[in-house]
Write a protein that holds these residues in place. Structure first.
Motif: not given
Ligand SMILES: [Zn+2]
Ligand SMILES: [Zn+2]
Ligand SMILES: [Zn+2]
Ligand SMILES: [Zn+2]
Lengths: 413, 413
Positions: B30, B32, B37, B40, B43-44, B47, B57, B59-62, B91
């Motif tokens: 996984d 984290v 923001t 992004l 981030v995309r 991912a 998985v 999981t973005p934490i923005l 976390m």
């Protein structure tokens, strides 16, 4: 000259209403705020409104549709049985420490429509299992919570597919602002009046203590027995932490628990049902002893059947709700593809799980007692519209007397 | 015609390098992923790259700068002593279950410059305390982690204040892509070669086992004693979960632990130090027995003094690092106001906490043993540049022999 399709003044008011009416956030309370990235303009305003209301710490947890789609496009098959349990466990910890919770919805309702249905279902199941500890605190109403919404372009395109993006977003924004009562001079006062009106409806219905409701309308002749000791709810409601909040923005319904074994007759849907990216149209069903024994649809019938076969309770009712045809959401004539809106546009029934709070002393009842009194249980809860302009409803008392409840889609009393 | 100031092809490569070289993400792991923001677009892509690498998985934490500022503008005073412990506890739980961790930096480095300094310090303190359980797992190198960066407009404006936004962002993007070696034909191969070069430097330094380093340059004549049993590190490194990763993207330094009581002489900063929104310029200090006993600055001197007074270890050294003047970040001539970049532009020392991994068998040493061998401890760790084109460094062996290490800012060997 450019024109923001989402009026920033009304968006500020929506944030304020969500914090003050939706949550009724208390000084010092932390806030867990989930939202899609597209809702950032509202997230920022909610954060400001929450801090103005005295919030401790506001923590936005933003999801992103492109990250979600990247998973379906690129991930190994094994990924779809996993979930971010650590995040949900953290949320459960926050709620246990009395944090409030706001969910802002606004993603494309058909986001996963073109993805592998089996994988989507597996991801959903893994997520639901991981989310359970946090969801239980929401479902038990341990803390004040609310759901609000942001008119994203992706959502607006589905609702108004024939309009250019800007116009679609502007139209969806207007509809959301109207339904949320922030296009009035004093939204807080408007909500107080609305909550009072819903309360007087629930008080009248609770005083009647009907044994059943009889719905008639085009294609519908349905008798919905109500659970023993059922209680009507609607509008503002008190969480276990003592805070009175409005869990749904907007909300037009008053609702209670039907008896899982006492529904007879047939019903025809008055609106299409948007379920996990599929549109199910022209649903028609027949009940015997509480159970759906025949079901047809002009489109999406296989999805409907699969839904009804989810588990034993999926073909029985867990909710019946009354919404007048004159409700602002109904009057907008818009199909939102979003339960938060669509269920507030018409009288509806829900397949599946009942709300234990819709019983007298519901918080004290065991699941066994809920079932004994007629409360249905299931993994699903799917609302489905059966009301319209021609809907008549009679309340049937214990001794068989009939009391007019709705006439031609409106309250009779 | 519009032109994206951040080249999407190079951004894709940066995401790939961050996942494959920075994290070396393992199938089923996984992730984290924390980011502002504004990041992004990266981030995309991260991912997608992570799922291509077999992630479980992601999981973005923005975090959002406007939400942060809303707190300073609107929150009650009591808010500034609170933190979202539930999120950090989650976390910590994720890392305990072997999730990898990527931080993407990219916020305006001066975001809080105009906010109340006391409140900012309190919020920082509350956050650090709440973050400790998660940070310990990072600091102990339990799992593979990395820090990468996104060239946001807000950051670019600070770095290139005289350029229009688009040009500033394009320039910052170019600098980040070059420093991250994604503007080469085969970035993965370039990183392998770079890690091998850093490894040969650390192997040479570890074989020398110098007792001290003697720095000379304009305004600097400083002897930095090295801790007993110190070990040099740099580039790729193995986490306790067995995964070899690159914790910093970019990284140019080789570094080790100085002896907290054996630093003598004076040093002048070769670059301004950006600390919590303040720029400290022309720092000059004098050490006696490891401790800074005199400190001046042409600007921000009071902030510097306050920093040195944080605790007993804040006026002593916790790191010494060697970076040649020809390093790509140094050659760019850009001051990034971001330690991840600026510390990789020149030889530097750090005030405060040492790295226990910079000892032979560091993972097995108790804090007491680390201190006995000369390792400094403090709540702070602040890197500060003292190297430049004229820097000479001699290694001093146990028996007093001198070995050239740097000449005129470059490796002598
Ligand atoms: Zn309902
Ligand atoms: Zn419902
Ligand atoms: Zn360093
Ligand atoms: Zn450092």
């Amino acid at each position: 000259m450019t024109h923001d399709p989402v009026d920033p003044v009304l968006l500020d008011r929506l944030a304020d209403v969500a914090v003050r009416v939706g949550l009724n956030l208390q000084p010092g309370q932390d806030l867990v705020l989930t939202a899609p990235t597209a809702a950032l303009p509202l997230v920022r305003r909610v954060a400001a409104a929450a801090y103005r209301a005295g919030a401790g710490v506001v923590t936005p947890i933003l999801s992103d549709p492109e990250v979600t789609l990247a998973r379906f496009e690129h991930a190994d098959d094994a990924s779809f049985d996993q979930a971010a349990g650590w995040l949900y466990d953290g949320m459960a910890q926050a709620y246990a420490a009395n944090a409030a919770r706001m969910a802002i919805v606004g993603d494309d309702p058909m986001l996963l429509a073109e993805q592998d249905a089996d994988r989507a279902a597996r991801a959903n199941r893994a997520n639901s299992a991981a989310y359970r500890p946090a969801l239980e605190k929401i479902a038990n109403f341990d803390i004040n919570w609310t759901i609000a919404s942001y008119p994203s372009v992706d959502w607006a395109r589905r609702v108004f597919p024939d309009l250019p993006d800007e116009d679609a977003q502007a139209r969806l924004a207007e509809a959301i602002f109207a339904a949320s009562r922030v296009d009035t001079a004093d939204p807080i006062a408007a909500w107080e009046a609305h909550n009072a009106a819903l309360r007087s409806r629930t008080e009248w219905l609770n005083a009647q203590a009907f044994a059943a409701l009889h719905f008639t309308g085009p294609g519908t002749d349905l008798t919905v027995g109500l659970a023993d000791g059922h209680e009507w709810h609607g509008g503002a409601s008190q969480a276990q932490n003592g805070v009175v909040c409005n869990p749904n923005l907007p909300t037009e319904e008053v609702f209670t628990t039907p008896h899982a074994a006492r529904v007879e007759g047939h019903a025809r849907a008055t609106k299409p049902l948007s379920h996990q990216g599929t549109l199910i149209e022209d649903i028609s069903v027949r009940f015997e002893k509480g159970r759906i024994v025949e079901a047809t649809a002009s489109r999406g019938e296989s999805v409907l059947r699969k839904l009804l076969e989810t588990d034993e309770g999926a073909a029985r009712l867990g909710e019946v709700a009354l919404v007048p045809h004159s409700s602002p959401i109904s009057q907008s004539g818009v199909l939102f593809y979003n339960t938060l809106y669509d269920e507030n546009a018409a009288c509806h029934i829900a397949l599946g799980q009942c709300y234990s709070k819709c019983f007298r002393n519901g918080a004290d009842l065991t699941p066994e007692q809920v079932a004994e009194q007629g409360g249905n249980s299931s993994m699903i809860h799917v609302d489905w519209m059966i009301g319209g302009a021609e809907t008549d409803i009679d309340g049937i008392t214990e001794n068989g007397d009939r009391v007019p409840v709705f006439r031609q889609g409106e309250w009779a009393q």
